[in-house]
Scaffold this motif. Structure first.
Motif, mmCIF file in Angstrom:
data_model
loop_
_atom_site.group_PDB
_atom_site.id
_atom_site.type_symbol
_atom_site.label_atom_id
_atom_site.label_comp_id
_atom_site.label_asym_id
_atom_site.label_seq_id
_atom_site.Cartn_x
_atom_site.Cartn_y
_atom_site.Cartn_z
ATOM 1 N N ASP A 178 0.712 -1.145 -0.050
ATOM 2 C CA ASP A 178 0.095 -0.013 -0.041
ATOM 3 C C ASP A 178 0.859 1.118 -0.212
ATOM 4 N N PRO A 179 2.076 1.497 0.874
ATOM 5 C CA PRO A 179 2.776 2.615 0.768
ATOM 6 C C PRO A 179 3.399 2.699 -0.725
ATOM 7 N N ILE A 180 3.858 1.763 -1.456
ATOM 8 C CA ILE A 180 4.164 1.852 -2.849
ATOM 9 C C ILE A 180 3.130 2.497 -3.631
ATOM 10 N N LEU A 181 1.680 1.662 -3.503
ATOM 11 C CA LEU A 181 0.586 2.199 -4.163
ATOM 12 C C LEU A 181 0.286 3.668 -4.089
ATOM 13 N N ARG A 182 0.295 4.205 -2.878
ATOM 14 C CA ARG A 182 -0.112 5.442 -2.633
ATOM 15 C C ARG A 182 1.011 6.462 -3.128
#
Length: 311
Positions: free
Chosen positions: A203-207
């Motif tokens: 999720d951090p990479i996606l955001r």
């Protein structure tokens, strides 16, 4: 940037294995590779015009369940959720009223309506809505990977999570467990400090990811006109149908069934310059959910043939 990295890898690979130079070359990938594959194919095609570069005999590409166009994919996602009873008529009507998917930054009303759609997928697998989810604790999946369960426990484990097709919904738990093993990370020359845990979906990479390209359709048009063979296979077909129809390609043969083992394996339609295929009963990752059908699909593509239309 990703296309440049992949292209540099290919050039150096052909230098290391020159016996493969000149052979027919195809590119394939799934899901977000709907961006990676066409972008790489375009770069190879463009670089082939420069006689000073390594010539790669690119003949075509194939993408599965691809992210293609932000507008059509978002529209198709909402319509698919409604048409498969994931969300109510009221929510779908609300989405049609407040969402303009041609704008990359959704309004607050649209964001709220679409959040309702995504919330419905918390208890089912958004990538394969008719398959079971992995509901076992992480520790149980880890034990199975390490083969530490008793024979009875292992049999119970298999009965609980395996479908008749052999699909295992806990496959990502195994992968996560495996790629976080220190010896595996060391073999990959990865960060073994233990400060960062490898995840199947981060999720951090996606955001933080910069979605700078919102549509791949211009690349499709360009490479189809250049004579490359293009196949697109899909399970939740609605978004991709919108994308393909937007290309305005003339139809060669109408939708019809294709067969494997005397059963309908899916449907396909042929356009002049492109083929679109569905795989019956598969999820987002066709080779994982339907490996035999996936093998038949890629064999047919590489051989330049038509999918079998008779039992």
């Amino acid at each position: 940037m990703t296309a440049e990295d992949a292209y540099n890898f290919l050039v150096n690979w052909f230098k290391r294995f020159p016996q493969y130079k000149g052979r027919e070359f195809y590119i394939s990938g799934e899901s977000y590779a709907g961006h990676y594959v066409p972008q790489l194919a375009e770069l190879v095609y463009d670089r082939n015009k420069d006689k000073a570069t390594t010539y790669i005999n690119l003949k075509g590409f194939m993408v599965g369940n691809p992210l293609t166009d932000d507008y059509y994919d978002s529209k198709g996602l909402a319509e698919y959720a409604w048409s498969h009873s994931v969300v109510s008529d009221e929510i779908y009507e609300r989405i049609k009223k407040v969402c303009d998917f041609r704008i990359s930054n959704w309004s607050d009303d649209c964001d709220k309506a679409m959040s309702t759609v995504f919330s419905q997928y918390h208890e089912i697998d958004i990538y394969n809505i008719y398959a079971p989810r992995c509901n076992l604790p992480q520790s149980s999946a880890a034990l199975a990977v390490d083969q530490a369960l008793t024979a009875n426990d292992q049999e119970h484990f298999r009965r609980r999570i395996r479908m008749f097709s052999g699909y295992d919904p806990c496959y990502s738990s195994y992968a996560e467990r495996y790629f976080n093993k220190e010896d595996v990370q060391r073999a990959f020359h990865a960060d073994v400090s233990g400060t960062r845990k490898w995840q199947v979906c981060s999720d951090p990479i996606l955001r933080s990811y910069n979605f700078s390209v919102l549509s791949i359709l211009p690349i499709y048009s360009k490479l189809i006109k250049a004579g490359l063979r293009v196949w697109l296979y899909r399970v939740p077909v609605i978004g991709s149908r919108y994308c393909v129809e937007a290309l305005g390609l003339p139809i060669k043969t109408q939708w019809q069934s294709w067969y494997l083992n005397k059963q309908v394996a899916g449907r396909f339609v042929e356009y002049h310059g492109m083929t679109m295929v569905t795989i019956r009963g598969a999820g987002n990752l066709v080779p994982l959910n339907k490996p035999e059908e996936g093998l038949a699909l890629i064999d047919t593509f590489l051989l330049g043939k038509q999918l079998p239309t008779h039992r």
